[in-house]
Structures are given as structure tokens and as C-alpha cells.
Design a protein around this motif. Structure first.
Motif, PDB file in Angstrom:
ATOM      1  N   VAL A  19      -7.036   4.242  -6.547  1.00  0.00           N
ATOM      2  CA  VAL A  19      -6.016   4.662  -7.516  1.00  0.00           C
ATOM      3  C   VAL A  19      -6.652   4.935  -8.869  1.00  0.00           C
ATOM      4  O   VAL A  19      -7.462   4.122  -9.335  1.00  0.00           O
ATOM      5  CB  VAL A  19      -4.975   3.527  -7.746  1.00  0.00           C
ATOM      6  N   CYS A 256      -5.119   8.197  -4.871  1.00  0.00           N
ATOM      7  CA  CYS A 256      -3.802   8.339  -5.514  1.00  0.00           C
ATOM      8  C   CYS A 256      -3.978   8.399  -7.024  1.00  0.00           C
ATOM      9  O   CYS A 256      -4.905   7.794  -7.573  1.00  0.00           O
ATOM     10  CB  CYS A 256      -2.907   7.133  -5.217  1.00  0.00           C
ATOM     11  N   PRO A 378       6.480   7.311  -5.686  1.00  0.00           N
ATOM     12  CA  PRO A 378       5.806   8.500  -5.167  1.00  0.00           C
ATOM     13  C   PRO A 378       6.605   9.767  -5.445  1.00  0.00           C
ATOM     14  O   PRO A 378       7.833   9.743  -5.509  1.00  0.00           O
ATOM     15  CB  PRO A 378       5.721   8.249  -3.657  1.00  0.00           C
ATOM     16  N   GLY A 383       0.199  11.649  -2.848  1.00  0.00           N
ATOM     17  CA  GLY A 383      -0.844  10.993  -3.636  1.00  0.00           C
ATOM     18  C   GLY A 383      -0.515  10.886  -5.116  1.00  0.00           C
ATOM     19  O   GLY A 383      -1.183  10.152  -5.838  1.00  0.00           O
ATOM     20  N   HIS A 385       1.921   9.560  -7.986  1.00  0.00           N
ATOM     21  CA  HIS A 385       2.994   8.602  -8.259  1.00  0.00           C
ATOM     22  C   HIS A 385       3.301   8.626  -9.753  1.00  0.00           C
ATOM     23  O   HIS A 385       2.407   8.869 -10.568  1.00  0.00           O
ATOM     24  CB  HIS A 385       2.555   7.186  -7.867  1.00  0.00           C
ATOM     25  N   LEU A 409       2.380   2.612  -3.634  1.00  0.00           N
ATOM     26  CA  LEU A 409       0.975   2.864  -3.290  1.00  0.00           C
ATOM     27  C   LEU A 409       0.643   2.283  -1.922  1.00  0.00           C
ATOM     28  O   LEU A 409      -0.258   2.772  -1.231  1.00  0.00           O
ATOM     29  CB  LEU A 409       0.056   2.240  -4.349  1.00  0.00           C
TER      30      LEU A 409
END
Ligand code: GLY
Length: 428
Positions: A19, A256, A378, A383, A385, A409
Motif C-alpha cells: 500500500v 494499492c 475501494p 487498487g 481506495h 484493503l
């Protein structure tokens, strides 16, 4: 995304993170902290972490006294997040070694004129109808609780469960906690979300930090800085060198991206039009006054002939007076009129404020949304957010937001949640 085992020293991948969080305010840092605690490898990108709305915020955790007509969903979010604050703060204080000045003595909402008293009476009836814990007080009872209130205060409502915290301490503690977990906080500007096929692959950093305003213009608005000039961990020094991406390549690869850039979240390149969050900046000017002894023992808010003001005491004697609410785009100028209005109204409620030293004046930009609810979770772009749009409630909603984002996630998001970004994507 399956989290790895929870660990307080999650090693960050130097080449690709699970992330990357764009935005290092109270929301982005909270998300990063909770995601790292769940075992995800995380990086944060922000040219000046903790310098935006979180730096200006008063830190009221006051869902009851801030309730507004027709906004019961926001009230529900606020009450849920308030209930999570004590555990969030205790864990953060333990992990960071920083005190957050979390206080739980409630908010006293007071009325100045007869018109203000009538409006407060109606608000009290609304709160009672919702089953909220509030006590109606006479002017004398208000002064018994807060002797510095003006004799002209006519009555009030006490919301005993409301609380408050020092947001500057919170962001400082979060940065300490992230450093302890090896999470890099990159002082860089995010220029673009990178997408391959239909999936997010990371973030491109601006070509040269400090020279472009792709995501956030240079912060302006702090007039003084006495508070910030104190030796404080809230400086670059607390961002420990941690394993991180090779920023010379100007790309942070990640599975992400969490867009937590507050009022700037709506302008990041690479995000498809229908997915860009509909946030707008709502300016708030605020001032910090310094007193040798605390002037108030709890948060006091009130209206003076319809004009709202609040006063938030800190443990060190500081008194925060806020805040204007102005729709002027990305304008963070401190204005004479803004400060005058705050002082004019604060003085009617607590005449002694005029004796206090001005420590700091700041303007911040709240991220407003069309329905006043945040955008969390999301998006339609796999991917990507969101964690933005918190408007007046960013500090209050930080623990809940972090939990909801981490749910998203790890594949556990509730698509029907009132904060789901899909409510605007559908419209688009
Ligand atoms: N929550 C207080 C403010 O936004 O001014």
C-alpha cells in the motif's frame, strides 16, 4: 490482499509496497499505521506531513454537540468513531511514547442572545429525540461549570460524552509509531496514480520535490510558529530513514494506493474522471491563544446572534478559538475579518480571551463533499481506495476511517456502507 503476520517491525519492501498512502495528515497517517499493524507493507507520500488541515484542526471529538439537522448518518459515524478513540489513543500513546492530550470532559454549548437560546432549545429537542445524552442548563449552571463565561450567557446544553484531543500531538505520535514500524514517510509530491491495464500499480512522484504543485500547493498560513519552533518531534528528524523505494526512479510501486490527500484528493492525475473524489476545499481560520492557567475546563461552543464559535482548551493552558467556514477555493490567507469575527464572538462568551497572548493563527482547508459524508473504501478503479472528504470531522473519524480502509484493503469492505465512494461513481 492477504495481510502478512502482524508485527511491530514489518519490513517494507524496497521495490513494491502492499500500500502507498498519498497524504500524511491525521487520516493518511492513521490508515498507514493501522495497515502496518495488520502486516501490510506501507509507504506514505506527502511533501509536508501533518501540515494541512490536521495542523489547523482543533481536535474536537464532538459528534453530539456538532450534530446537525438531517445529518444523522454522520452522527452515527461520529459516535462509532468516538467510541474507538480511547483504545486508539491508548495504543498510539503506548507505541509512540507520546501523550495525545485526549480529554473527555464534554462540550458545553451556550447561547448568547434570546435568538441563540431559542435555537439552542430547538437543537436540544432534536438531540433528545435522537436519544443523545445532553443536559439543559441555565446560564447560572453554565457559569458554575465554567466560571469564565460571561454573565450574559443565557443557557446551555452539556454534551458530557464529547471529547477532544490535540491533533498536532496525534500526527506527531503517528509519525513516531510509523517510524518505529519501519514505514517510510516520503517527503515527496505525488504527481500521478499509475495504472496498468485497469489496475493501480503505484504512484509517480513529482519530478522534483517542492517545485510542482501537482497535489498540494505549498502550505501557507502559519503566522507564528512559536509552538512549532519548540524542539519537537514533528519535524523531519522524526522520519527515520527507513527502507523505501528508490525515489531517484520517481516511482513508488504498490499493489494499492490510498488517496488521503484531503481537499487535494480531487485533482490527482491518472485517476479516471468518474472515480475522482468530488471534494472541495472549505477554509477554516483558527487561532491559538496562550494562557499561564487554563481558562476553561471543557470545550465551549456557542452562537452569538447566530454566529458560531468554539473554544477548545489544551492541557498546557493553550486555548484554541475557531473556526471560520469559507468557500474560497484553495485560499489559505489569514484575514483580518476572519480573526476579528472569531475574537468578537469568543469575547462575548468568554470576555477574558482578550487578555491572552496570540500564539498562532492558521488557515486550513477541510475537504467537503456534496453530501457532507466522507469517501472511504475501494473505488471502481481496482487498487485505488479513498480516505477523504471528512470535512469538519477528520480527527473524530480517523480511527473509524483507518479501520474501514484496512477492511477494504484486506477484501472485507462493505459495499453498502454510507461512506462507500461508489455512491458518487454510480452517479458519474
Ligand atoms: N470540527 C470543527 C471545524 O471543522 O471547524
Amino acid at each position: 490482499m492477504r495481510p502478512a503476520e502482524s508485527s511491530s517491525t514489518t519490513p517494507a519492501s524496497p521495490s513494491r509496497f502492499d500500500v502507498v498512502v498519498v497524504g500524511g495528515g491525521v487520516i493518511g497517517l492513521s490508515v498507514a499505521w493501522r495497515a502496518a499493524a495488520r502486516g501490510l507493507s506501507v509507504a506514505v507520500v506527502d511533501p509536508a506531513p501533518g501540515s494541512g488541515a490536521s495542523h489547523a484542526a482543533a481536535g474536537m471529538l464532538a459528534p453530539v454537540s456538532e450534530v446537525t439537522y438531517t445529518e444523522e448518518p454522520l452522527l452515527g459515524l461520529g459516535l462509532t468513531s468516538l467510541a474507538r478513540w480511547p483504545a486508539f489513543a491508548a495504543e498510539l500513546a503506548r507505541e509512540s511514547g507520546q501523550e495525545l492530550d485526549l480529554r473527555r470532559e464534554g462540550t458545553l454549548d451556550v447561547a448568547f442572545g434570546a435568538d441563540d437560546l431559542a435555537a439552542l432549545g430547538e437543537l436540544g429537542a432534536f438531540m433528545e429525540k435522537l436519544g443523545l445524552p445532553v443536559e439543559r442548563l441555565t446560564g447560572r449552571e453554565c457559569r458554575r461549570l465554567e466560571p469564565m463565561l460571561a454573565p450574559s450567557v443565557r443557557g446551555g446544553l452539556l454534551a458530557p460524552d464529547d471529547a477532544w484531543v490535540d491533533p498536532r500531538r496525534v500526527t506527531r505520535a503517528l509519525r513516531r509509531a510509523l517510524a518505529g514500524r519501519g514505514v517510510p514517510v516520503l517527503r515527496e509530491r505525488a504527481a500521478e496514480i499509475l495504472v496498468a491495464g485497469d489496475t493501480v500499480t503505484g504512484v509517480r512522484l513529482a519530478s522534483s520535490p517542492g517545485t510542482t504543485a501537482d497535489v498540494r500547493p505549498a502550505f501557507s498560513g502559519a503566522l507564528d510558529t512559536a509552538a512549532d519552533a519548540r524542539p519537537s518531534p514533528d519535524t523531519a528528524a522524526d522520519v527515520r530513514p527507513a527502507p523505501g523505494p528508490d525515489t531517484a526512479a520517481r516511482v513508488v510501486n504498490a499493489g494499492c494506493v490510498v488517496l488521503a490527500a484531503g481537499a487535494w484528493a480531487g485533482g490527482l492525475a491518472g485517476v479516471p474522471e468518474g472515480v475522482l473524489p468530488p471534494v472541495r476545499p472549505v477554509k477554516g481560520q483558527i487561532m491559538r491563544l496562550r494562557s499561564a492557567v487554563p481558562v476553561l475546563s471543557r470545550c465551549v461552543r456557542g452562537t452569538v446572534h447566530g454566529s458560531p464559535v468554539y473554544l477548545v482548551p489544551r492541557g498546557d493552558g493553550e486555548l484554541v478559538v475557531g473556526a471560520t467556514q469559507e468557500e474560497l477555493g484553495f485560499d489559505t490567507r489569514i484575514t483580518a475579518g476572519g480573526l476579528w469575527e472569531l475574537l468578537r464572538d469568543a469575547r462575548e462568551l468568554v470576555p477574558g480571551v482578550t487578555e491572552l497572548e496570540v500564539a498562532d493563527v492558521v488557515a486550513g482547508l477541510r475537504p467537503g463533499t456534496p453530501d457532507n459524508l466522507p469517501l472511504i473504501g475501494p473505488t471502481g478503479l481496482p487498487g485505488l481506495h479513498l480516505a477523504t472528504g471528512h470535512h469538519r470531522s477528520g480527527v473524530l473519524l480517523a480511527p473509524l476511517t483507518a479501520d474501514l480502509v484496512v477492511d477494504g484493503l484486506t477484501g472485507a469492505a462493505d459495499p453498502g456502507h454510507p461512506c462507500s465512494p461508489s455512491r458518487f461513481e454510480d452517479r458519474a
